[in-house]
Design a protein around this motif. Structure first.
Motif, PDB file in Angstrom:
ATOM      1  N   PHE A   1      14.684  35.927   3.660  1.00 51.14           N
ATOM      2  CA  PHE A   1      13.327  36.468   3.733  1.00 51.14           C
ATOM      3  C   PHE A   1      12.984  37.283   2.488  1.00 51.14           C
ATOM      4  N   ALA A   2      13.889  38.109   2.009  1.00 50.21           N
ATOM      5  CA  ALA A   2      13.620  38.938   0.825  1.00 50.21           C
ATOM      6  C   ALA A   2      13.305  38.070  -0.394  1.00 50.21           C
ATOM      7  N   ASP A   3      14.002  36.959  -0.541  1.00 54.41           N
ATOM      8  CA  ASP A   3      13.755  36.054  -1.669  1.00 54.41           C
ATOM      9  C   ASP A   3      12.431  35.312  -1.531  1.00 54.41           C
ATOM     10  N   LEU A   4      12.084  34.935  -0.315  1.00 54.68           N
ATOM     11  CA  LEU A   4      10.888  34.129  -0.061  1.00 54.68           C
ATOM     12  C   LEU A   4       9.609  34.974   0.009  1.00 54.68           C
ATOM     13  N   ALA A   5       9.701  36.189   0.517  1.00 56.91           N
ATOM     14  CA  ALA A   5       8.530  37.036   0.796  1.00 56.91           C
ATOM     15  C   ALA A   5       7.563  37.209  -0.374  1.00 56.91           C
ATOM     16  N   PRO A   6       8.006  37.384  -1.619  1.00 53.41           N
ATOM     17  CA  PRO A   6       7.033  37.560  -2.701  1.00 53.41           C
ATOM     18  C   PRO A   6       6.107  36.364  -2.915  1.00 53.41           C
ATOM     19  N   HIS A   7       6.451  35.215  -2.376  1.00 51.78           N
ATOM     20  CA  HIS A   7       5.650  34.005  -2.547  1.00 51.78           C
ATOM     21  C   HIS A   7       4.750  33.734  -1.338  1.00 51.78           C
ATOM     22  N   LEU A   8       4.788  34.610  -0.347  1.00 51.06           N
ATOM     23  CA  LEU A   8       4.044  34.390   0.895  1.00 51.06           C
ATOM     24  C   LEU A   8       2.818  35.294   0.979  1.00 51.06           C
ATOM     25  N   ALA A   9       1.745  34.747   1.546  1.00 50.52           N
ATOM     26  CA  ALA A   9       0.577  35.563   1.867  1.00 50.52           C
ATOM     27  C   ALA A   9       0.985  36.555   2.950  1.00 50.52           C
ATOM     28  N   PRO A  10       0.404  37.749   2.973  1.00 49.51           N
ATOM     29  CA  PRO A  10       0.815  38.759   3.950  1.00 49.51           C
ATOM     30  C   PRO A  10       0.809  38.275   5.406  1.00 49.51           C
ATOM     31  N   GLU A  11      -0.198  37.485   5.785  1.00 47.35           N
ATOM     32  CA  GLU A  11      -0.271  37.008   7.172  1.00 47.35           C
ATOM     33  C   GLU A  11       0.906  36.090   7.496  1.00 47.35           C
ATOM     34  N   TYR A  12       1.240  35.206   6.560  1.00 48.76           N
ATOM     35  CA  TYR A  12       2.345  34.286   6.798  1.00 48.76           C
ATOM     36  C   TYR A  12       3.689  35.010   6.699  1.00 48.76           C
ATOM     37  N   ALA A  13       3.781  35.984   5.824  1.00 49.13           N
ATOM     38  CA  ALA A  13       5.017  36.766   5.706  1.00 49.13           C
ATOM     39  C   ALA A  13       5.336  37.448   7.034  1.00 49.13           C
ATOM     40  N   GLU A  14       4.306  37.896   7.714  1.00 47.54           N
ATOM     41  CA  GLU A  14       4.509  38.537   9.026  1.00 47.54           C
ATOM     42  C   GLU A  14       5.136  37.563  10.010  1.00 47.54           C
ATOM     43  N   ASP A  15       4.701  36.315   9.992  1.00 46.05           N
ATOM     44  CA  ASP A  15       5.276  35.289  10.867  1.00 46.05           C
ATOM     45  C   ASP A  15       6.664  34.846  10.384  1.00 46.05           C
ATOM     46  N   ALA A  16       6.809  34.695   9.064  1.00 45.90           N
ATOM     47  CA  ALA A  16       8.039  34.152   8.492  1.00 45.90           C
ATOM     48  C   ALA A  16       9.242  35.074   8.690  1.00 45.90           C
ATOM     49  N   LYS A  17       8.998  36.349   8.874  1.00 47.67           N
ATOM     50  CA  LYS A  17      10.162  37.226   9.047  1.00 47.67           C
ATOM     51  C   LYS A  17      10.887  36.968  10.369  1.00 47.67           C
ATOM     52  N   TYR A  18      10.280  36.182  11.237  1.00 45.66           N
ATOM     53  CA  TYR A  18      10.930  35.826  12.504  1.00 45.66           C
ATOM     54  C   TYR A  18      11.575  34.439  12.463  1.00 45.66           C
ATOM     55  N   ILE A  19      11.500  33.774  11.308  1.00 43.66           N
ATOM     56  CA  ILE A  19      12.137  32.460  11.178  1.00 43.66           C
ATOM     57  C   ILE A  19      13.627  32.655  10.938  1.00 43.66           C
ATOM     58  N   ASP A  20      14.424  31.940  11.695  1.00 44.43           N
ATOM     59  CA  ASP A  20      15.872  31.952  11.489  1.00 44.43           C
ATOM     60  C   ASP A  20      16.182  30.832  10.496  1.00 44.43           C
ATOM     61  N   PRO A  21      16.625  31.168   9.272  1.00 47.26           N
ATOM     62  CA  PRO A  21      16.863  30.115   8.288  1.00 47.26           C
ATOM     63  C   PRO A  21      17.903  29.093   8.734  1.00 47.26           C
ATOM     64  N   ALA A  22      18.794  29.476   9.625  1.00 50.88           N
ATOM     65  CA  ALA A  22      19.803  28.528  10.121  1.00 50.88           C
ATOM     66  C   ALA A  22      19.147  27.399  10.913  1.00 50.88           C
ATOM     67  N   ARG A  23      17.915  27.628  11.390  1.00 53.07           N
ATOM     68  CA  ARG A  23      17.202  26.604  12.154  1.00 53.07           C
ATOM     69  C   ARG A  23      16.292  25.743  11.284  1.00 53.07           C
ATOM     70  N   VAL A  24      16.203  26.065   9.994  1.00 58.88           N
ATOM     71  CA  VAL A  24      15.427  25.236   9.070  1.00 58.88           C
ATOM     72  C   VAL A  24      16.270  24.000   8.786  1.00 58.88           C
ATOM     73  N   PRO A  25      15.773  22.807   9.121  1.00 53.66           N
ATOM     74  CA  PRO A  25      16.596  21.608   9.005  1.00 53.66           C
ATOM     75  C   PRO A  25      16.738  21.060   7.585  1.00 53.66           C
TER      76      PRO A  25
END
Length: 174
Positions: A94-118
Motif C-alpha cells: 500500500f505504501a508503494d502504491l498510494a502515491p499513484h492513487l486518487a484519495p477516494e480510491y486510496a481509501e478503498d485500496a488500503k483494505y485490499i489484501d495483496p495476497a489476493r491479487v491474482p
C-alpha cells in the motif's frame, strides 16, 4: 449636540438615497418586464478582455497531447506493476502504491489484501483509450497472467498528475 449631529447625518443620508432612486413612472428608460440573458448579448464590462468561460466557472483548460499520453502510460504502467505484487507485505504494498492513487480510491485500496491479487505478471500494456472530448480521464488496459485488467486514471488539470481511480479485472469478451 451629538443627537442633533446624528439626526442631521441620518437625514442627509436618507435624502441622498431617495435622490438617487428617482421617482416611479418618470424615467422612460425603465422597463418593468424582466429580460432573459440568452448569452448572445455582449457584456461591455468584459469587452476586449479575452476572458474565456473556463476562467469564470473554475474549469481548468486541459488538452490531450503526446506528453499527456506518455505521462498517463508511465503512471499506469508503474501503478499496475506495484499493484501486481501478491508476495509483498500489505503495508509495503500500500505504501508503494498510494502515491499513484486518487484519495477516494486510496481509501478503498488500503483494505485490499495483496495476497489476493491474482496477477503475478503484466504481459502487455497499457493500451490507452479515452473519450475524444475528455482529456482528463482515460482507461488503461493490461494483459496479465490473470486475464485482462483495466485501470481508470484521472487528472484535475494540465499540469496535475494522473491518479488511479480504479483497478479491476475486465470481463472476457466472447
Amino acid at each position: 449636540m451629538r443627537q442633533h449631529l446624528a439626526l442631521t447625518v441620518a437625514l442627509a443620508a436618507a435624502l441622498s438615497v431617495s435622490a438617487c432612486a428617482g421617482t416611479a413612472g418618470t424615467d422612460p428608460a425603465t422597463d418593468p418586464t424582466p429580460s432573459l440573458n440568452t448569452g448572445q448579448e455582449s457584456n461591455p464590462a468584459e469587452a476586449g478582455h479575452g476572458h474565456g468561460t473556463d476562467e469564470h466557472y473554475g474549469i481548468p483548460e486541459v488538452t490531450w497531447d503526446a506528453a499527456a499520453e506518455n505521462s498517463v502510460k508511465d503512471t499506469a504502467a508503474k501503478a499496475m506493476g506495484l499493484f501486481a505484487r501478491p508476495d509483498v507485505p500489505e503495508s509495503t504494498w500500500f505504501a508503494d502504491l498510494a502515491p499513484h492513487l486518487a484519495p477516494e480510491y486510496a481509501e478503498d485500496a488500503k483494505y485490499i489484501d495483496p495476497a489476493r491479487v491474482p496477477i503475478r505478471k503484466v504481459t502487455d500494456g497499457p493500451a490507452i483509450s479515452r473519450d475524444a472530448g475528455n482529456p482528463m480521464t482515460v482507461t488503461a488496459t493490461f494483459a496479465t497472467d490473470a486475464g485482462r485488467w483495466g485501470m481508470l486514471l484521472h487528472r484535475s488539470g494540465q499540469q496535475q498528475p494522473w491518479l488511479v481511480t480504479a483497478i479491476s479485472p475486465q470481463e472476457p469478451t466472447s
